[in-house]
Design a protein around this motif. Structure first.
Motif, PDB file in Angstrom:
ATOM      1  N   LYS A 152       0.811  -1.221   0.000  1.00  0.00           N
ATOM      2  CA  LYS A 152       0.000   0.000   0.000  1.00  0.00           C
ATOM      3  C   LYS A 152       0.847   1.274   0.000  1.00  0.00           C
ATOM      4  O   LYS A 152       0.560   2.215  -0.727  1.00  0.00           O
ATOM      5  N   ARG A 153       1.893   1.265   0.803  1.00  0.00           N
ATOM      6  CA  ARG A 153       2.714   2.477   0.897  1.00  0.00           C
ATOM      7  C   ARG A 153       3.752   2.560  -0.210  1.00  0.00           C
ATOM      8  O   ARG A 153       4.312   3.636  -0.479  1.00  0.00           O
ATOM      9  N   LYS A 154       4.040   1.424  -0.850  1.00  0.00           N
ATOM     10  CA  LYS A 154       4.957   1.366  -2.006  1.00  0.00           C
ATOM     11  C   LYS A 154       6.337   1.924  -1.658  1.00  0.00           C
ATOM     12  O   LYS A 154       6.986   2.580  -2.486  1.00  0.00           O
ATOM     13  N   LEU A 155       6.808   1.675  -0.452  1.00  0.00           N
ATOM     14  CA  LEU A 155       8.102   2.208  -0.030  1.00  0.00           C
ATOM     15  C   LEU A 155       9.252   1.421  -0.644  1.00  0.00           C
ATOM     16  O   LEU A 155       9.119   0.253  -0.983  1.00  0.00           O
ATOM     17  N   ILE A 156      10.382   2.089  -0.758  1.00  0.00           N
ATOM     18  CA  ILE A 156      11.599   1.510  -1.319  1.00  0.00           C
ATOM     19  C   ILE A 156      12.601   1.300  -0.199  1.00  0.00           C
ATOM     20  O   ILE A 156      12.800   2.166   0.660  1.00  0.00           O
ATOM     21  N   ASP A 157      13.243   0.137  -0.187  1.00  0.00           N
ATOM     22  CA  ASP A 157      14.285  -0.161   0.790  1.00  0.00           C
ATOM     23  C   ASP A 157      15.632   0.266   0.196  1.00  0.00           C
ATOM     24  O   ASP A 157      16.206  -0.427  -0.638  1.00  0.00           O
ATOM     25  N   TYR A 158      16.118   1.435   0.644  1.00  0.00           N
ATOM     26  CA  TYR A 158      17.364   1.988   0.100  1.00  0.00           C
ATOM     27  C   TYR A 158      18.588   1.366   0.758  1.00  0.00           C
ATOM     28  O   TYR A 158      19.721   1.692   0.385  1.00  0.00           O
ATOM     29  N   ARG A 159      18.404   0.476   1.703  1.00  0.00           N
ATOM     30  CA  ARG A 159      19.549  -0.202   2.311  1.00  0.00           C
ATOM     31  C   ARG A 159      20.106  -1.266   1.386  1.00  0.00           C
ATOM     32  O   ARG A 159      21.241  -1.710   1.549  1.00  0.00           O
ATOM     33  N   LYS A 160      19.301  -1.694   0.427  1.00  0.00           N
ATOM     34  CA  LYS A 160      19.734  -2.719  -0.510  1.00  0.00           C
ATOM     35  C   LYS A 160      20.405  -2.073  -1.716  1.00  0.00           C
ATOM     36  O   LYS A 160      20.116  -0.926  -2.078  1.00  0.00           O
ATOM     37  N   ASN A 161      21.301  -2.817  -2.335  1.00  0.00           N
ATOM     38  CA  ASN A 161      22.011  -2.313  -3.511  1.00  0.00           C
ATOM     39  C   ASN A 161      21.823  -3.295  -4.667  1.00  0.00           C
ATOM     40  O   ASN A 161      22.350  -4.410  -4.641  1.00  0.00           O
ATOM     41  N   PRO A 162      21.035  -2.915  -5.666  1.00  0.00           N
ATOM     42  CA  PRO A 162      20.352  -1.617  -5.797  1.00  0.00           C
ATOM     43  C   PRO A 162      19.106  -1.551  -4.929  1.00  0.00           C
ATOM     44  O   PRO A 162      18.612  -2.587  -4.481  1.00  0.00           O
ATOM     45  N   PRO A 163      18.568  -0.356  -4.666  1.00  0.00           N
ATOM     46  CA  PRO A 163      17.338  -0.212  -3.869  1.00  0.00           C
ATOM     47  C   PRO A 163      16.186  -1.008  -4.483  1.00  0.00           C
ATOM     48  O   PRO A 163      16.068  -1.097  -5.711  1.00  0.00           O
ATOM     49  N   GLN A 164      15.362  -1.585  -3.610  1.00  0.00           N
ATOM     50  CA  GLN A 164      14.264  -2.427  -4.081  1.00  0.00           C
ATOM     51  C   GLN A 164      12.997  -2.114  -3.304  1.00  0.00           C
ATOM     52  O   GLN A 164      13.057  -1.711  -2.140  1.00  0.00           O
ATOM     53  N   PRO A 165      11.850  -2.321  -3.960  1.00  0.00           N
ATOM     54  CA  PRO A 165      10.589  -2.151  -3.214  1.00  0.00           C
ATOM     55  C   PRO A 165      10.483  -3.191  -2.107  1.00  0.00           C
ATOM     56  O   PRO A 165      11.000  -4.306  -2.223  1.00  0.00           O
ATOM     57  N   TYR A 166       9.806  -2.823  -1.023  1.00  0.00           N
ATOM     58  CA  TYR A 166       9.530  -3.786   0.035  1.00  0.00           C
ATOM     59  C   TYR A 166       8.591  -4.872  -0.485  1.00  0.00           C
ATOM     60  O   TYR A 166       7.796  -4.646  -1.404  1.00  0.00           O
TER      61      TYR A 166
END
Length: 293
Positions: A152-166
């Motif tokens: 629902k919130r469509k947040l991105i996990d920027y801790r991953k390389n490359p960043p990925q959606p949750y």
């Protein structure tokens, strides 16, 4: 004691302790769901849910708990419910005999005022226990639920390389929100503490596999057995009350009749024809306008 059995499903009409002692082999059951009387004064078709003392209730519970543990396979699982005020005693008793993997809260909303001088009760506790914490069934992929951060919130996990959606799904946590079974729900049966099919579906999917044996020592409306049947498991249900046994026979399709009585689900009040309609269906002499059939 009466025993009804057909196609991998068995109903035992008896006291649970007697049935566990004499009818269930040790180390034979894959999954147990135990939802005993809570000792809070419910009326189970004339059988009072009230012991003389809390100590006598707990002594009785410890007896059937020990029997259930004996019936479990070494890699088996057991889910146990009781009232909130007694669950601490269950927890302390069981942790000395089995491994408690999760302490679950089944939360439900209330349709009315629950209390005016205290906080209303909106949950029931469940213990998830196993004999061997390194060897038990848990089908996590079968009980995925929506992960709102990703879906629902469509947040991105920027801790991953490359960043990925949750992820959009996750394994269910230990707070479960299922509505209680209400009168107008299709699954409703005439029983004061019927548990929802959705709750049993999650438990059985997570902690058993197809063709496993599921045991419910306090079957009530036989929801555990009905869901086990739906999910291609085998089941044993123990129930002392004849009226509830008849519900189980009907729900599992083990018999169409019981002692000459056809096993039909009772119509709810809003499903029955009104007096006015009933009068229209009959002529003044009492004969049906549709003739004699």
């Amino acid at each position: 004691m009466q025993i009804f059995e057909n196609q991998g499903h068995k109903i035992i009409q008896a006291d649970c302790i007697e049935a566990l002692q004499t009818q269930i082999c040790d180390n034979s059951v894959d999954l147990i769901f135990a939802d005993p009387p809570y000792n809070i004064g419910k009326d189970f078709n004339g059988l009072a849910d009230k012991w003389e003392t809390e100590e006598s209730y707990l002594e009785w519970c410890y007896e059937w708990l020990d029997l259930c543990i004996a019936k479990l396979k070494n890699n088996g699982s057991m889910y146990v419910m009781t009232a909130t005020q007694f669950m601490p005693f269950f927890d302390i008793y069981l942790r000395k005999k089995v491994s408690i993997i999760s302490r679950i809260v089944w939360y439900y909303d209330s349709s009315g005022v629950q209390a005016k001088n205290k906080y209303g009760s909106l949950y029931e506790p469940i213990l998830f226990c196993v004999k061997d914490e390194k060897n038990y069934t848990f089908n996590s992929e079968a009980i995925l639920v929506e992960a709102k951060t990703g879906s629902k919130r469509k947040l991105i996990d920027y801790r991953k390389n490359p960043p990925q959606p949750y992820n959009t799904e996750k394994v269910a946590g230990n707070v479960w929100e299922f509505p209680r079974v209400r009168y107008r729900m299709p699954e409703y049966e005439n029983h004061p503490t019927q548990k929802p099919m959705a709750l049993l579906e999650r438990i059985i999917k997570a902690s058993s596999n197809e063709n496993d044996l599921v045991l419910d020592p306090f079957s009530g409306t036989f929801t555990t057995c009905a869901v086990a049947q739906m999910l291609n498991r085998h089941s044993v249900g123990i129930e002392i009350q004849e009226e509830y046994v008849k519900i189980g026979l009907r729900r599992l399709g083990l018999q169409n009749e019981y002692q000459g009585e056809k096993l039909l689900k009772e119509l709810k009040s809003y499903e029955k024809p009104s007096n006015e309609l009933a009068l229209k269906l009959f002529e003044p002499n009492g004969t049906s306008i549709y003739g004699n059939h």
